[in-house]
Scaffold this active site. Structure first.
Site, PDB file in Angstrom:
ATOM      1  N   ARG A 176       0.821  -1.218   0.000  1.00  0.00           N
ATOM      2  CA  ARG A 176       0.000   0.000   0.000  1.00  0.00           C
ATOM      3  C   ARG A 176       0.851   1.262   0.000  1.00  0.00           C
ATOM      4  O   ARG A 176       0.516   2.265   0.634  1.00  0.00           O
ATOM      5  CB  ARG A 176      -0.959   0.024   1.192  1.00  0.00           C
ATOM      6  CG  ARG A 176      -1.857  -1.187   1.294  1.00  0.00           C
ATOM      7  CD  ARG A 176      -2.756  -1.345   0.066  1.00  0.00           C
ATOM      8  NE  ARG A 176      -3.414  -2.642   0.110  1.00  0.00           N
ATOM      9  CZ  ARG A 176      -2.943  -3.753  -0.465  1.00  0.00           C
ATOM     10  NH1 ARG A 176      -1.815  -3.704  -1.161  1.00  0.00           N
ATOM     11  NH2 ARG A 176      -3.595  -4.881  -0.383  1.00  0.00           N
ATOM     12  N   SER A 258     -11.152  -0.432   3.477  1.00  0.00           N
ATOM     13  CA  SER A 258     -10.388  -0.737   4.689  1.00  0.00           C
ATOM     14  C   SER A 258      -9.806   0.558   5.245  1.00  0.00           C
ATOM     15  O   SER A 258      -9.026   1.232   4.574  1.00  0.00           O
ATOM     16  CB  SER A 258      -9.260  -1.720   4.378  1.00  0.00           C
ATOM     17  OG  SER A 258      -9.780  -2.946   3.913  1.00  0.00           O
ATOM     18  N   GLU A 381      -5.453   3.976   6.213  1.00  0.00           N
ATOM     19  CA  GLU A 381      -5.136   3.747   4.810  1.00  0.00           C
ATOM     20  C   GLU A 381      -5.577   4.894   3.909  1.00  0.00           C
ATOM     21  O   GLU A 381      -4.848   5.281   3.003  1.00  0.00           O
ATOM     22  CB  GLU A 381      -5.762   2.436   4.334  1.00  0.00           C
ATOM     23  CG  GLU A 381      -5.389   2.071   2.909  1.00  0.00           C
ATOM     24  CD  GLU A 381      -5.769   0.648   2.548  1.00  0.00           C
ATOM     25  OE1 GLU A 381      -6.129   0.414   1.383  1.00  0.00           O
ATOM     26  OE2 GLU A 381      -5.684  -0.240   3.414  1.00  0.00           O
TER      27      GLU A 381
END
EC number: 1.3.1.98
Length: 389
Positions: A176, A258, A381
């Site tokens: 990520r 998420s 995130e």
């Protein structure tokens, strides 16, 4: 204040008071001072260069699935990325190279590839957002990551003010993360993907399945290949069961997906966690050659410095940490318009009237409780604009 495309900014303006609650999947946030809709790469370049020339505050907004804006909005210009299109570029036999414009809807791209039997991103079905954001976040799901198939990007680099073709190997793609997310400022204009063309055109196969839950859902084992169309259907079912497929009628999908990344910590630190806490090994750095030859030095190759050895690391399950810290699905702070998803503890959702502060308050509570219980700090995130956790 609203400006037209004939004024000081390139592209087509939208209403200046359009709030981010109408532009993001979390559906919270106030307006930007200015909005510009860029429908081509040229418009994206012109808008960015003009904003940079005057050093105006700015941000890019794609599908809005990874952005949470403060209730006060943004004191600057938001550029909406809306350039679309897919171009096939010839590649080696058995592979397909695609050039995808940054504003192209990601799931529509996956659907197109699946229908043509081009394998490599089918497990990324249902991920909201646009293609240009994919390398910034190095999106991934069910055993596939963009880094597996990304060839290069077209990038307007702010430092030099020029459009570059950057190979994927130079983007420092990680879990990520990428060099763009870490601070390389600019605008992704398009991405190039290298996909596999199935030999069986009547029933094209997926890439080898790399995720146990997906393999179980398909009744096969990890490493098997199945119909690429059936794999996409299975992924969409799995995502929908977790509230991860956008549905205006389902408040569990009024989210940024998420909300926390899965923490990566050292194996030694993980020993203090309960034995039933899920943990997955993390691949370490590849060792660099220890010697730089005289020929390489003469050719201008920098002196190689081997990376500092890193202790073994493991990836934890943020969802497990949240649940086992005592936060169940559907948890809500009294009086708040935000809650944990009723389907998945990793998502913070808008139950219909949440504010950005409601979302932030719940995120802070989750972070504090997990840290208190397990000594692990969860990292958000999505991009939080004007919001402090």
């Amino acid at each position: 204040m609203t400006e037209t495309s004939s004024g000081g900014h390139a592209g087509a303006d939208l209403a200046a008071d359009t709030p981010f609650s109408e532009l993001t999947t979390m559906r919270v946030g106030g307006p930007a001072e200015h909005l510009i809709e860029a429908r081509s790469s040229d418009e994206l370049v012109r808008a960015a260069l003009q904003l940079w020339e005057y050093d105006d505050p700015w941000l890019l907004l794609g599908g809005g699935s990874n952005t949470v804006m403060a209730d006060e909005g943004f004191e600057g210009t938001a550029v909406l990325v809306r350039n679309t299109g897919i171009e096939r570029i010839d590649a080696e036999p058995g592979t397909v190279r695609l050039r995808v414009q940054a504003g192209h809807n990601w799931d529509e791209l996956v659907e197109t590839c699946v229908e043509h039997g081009w394998a490599g991103i089918e497990a990324l079905s249902g991920i909201p957002g646009l293609a240009g954001a994919a390398p910034v976040q190095n999106i991934g799901a069910y055993g596939q990551e963009l880094s597996d198939v990304l060839h290069s990007i077209t990038f307007l680099d702010r430092e030099i003010g020029e459009v570059l073709r950057i190979p994927a190997a130079e983007l420092e793609l990680d879990y990520r993360s990428s060099s763009i997310k870490s601070g390389r400022e600019g605008v992704v204009l398009s991405i190039d993907l290298l996909l596999t063309e199935s030999e069986d055109t009547a029933n094209p196969l997926s890439a080898p399945i790399a995720y146990g839950q997906l393999a179980d859902a398909l009744g096969v084992t990890v490493g098997d290949r199945v119909s690429i169309r059936e794999l996409r259907r299975s992924v969409l079912r799995l995502r929908a069961s977790k509230g991860m497929v956008l549905d205006a009628a389902d408040h569990d999908t009024w989210s940024a997906g998420s909300f926390f990344t899965n923490p990566i910590i050292t194996e030694r630190s993980a020993r203090g966690l309960p034995t039933n806490a899920p943990r997955f090994p993390v691949k370490g750095l590849e060792p660099a050659p220890a010697v730089t030859t005289f020929e390489e030095l003469e050719a201008g190759v920098p002196l190689r410095v081997p990376p500092t050895p890193q202790p073994p690391q493991v990836k934890l399950s943020a969802a497990w940490l949240i649940e086992n810290a005592g936060i169940p699905k559907g948890f809500r702070i009294p009086g708040s318009g935000a809650s944990i998803s009723e389907k998945h503890t990793l998502a913070i959702t808008n139950r219909g009237a949440a504010t950005a502060e409601d979302v932030a308050q719940l995120a802070r509570f989750v972070i504090q409780l997990v840290q208190s219980e397990f000594g692990v700090i969860l990292v958000p995130e999505p991009n939080l604009i004007g919001i402090e956790l």
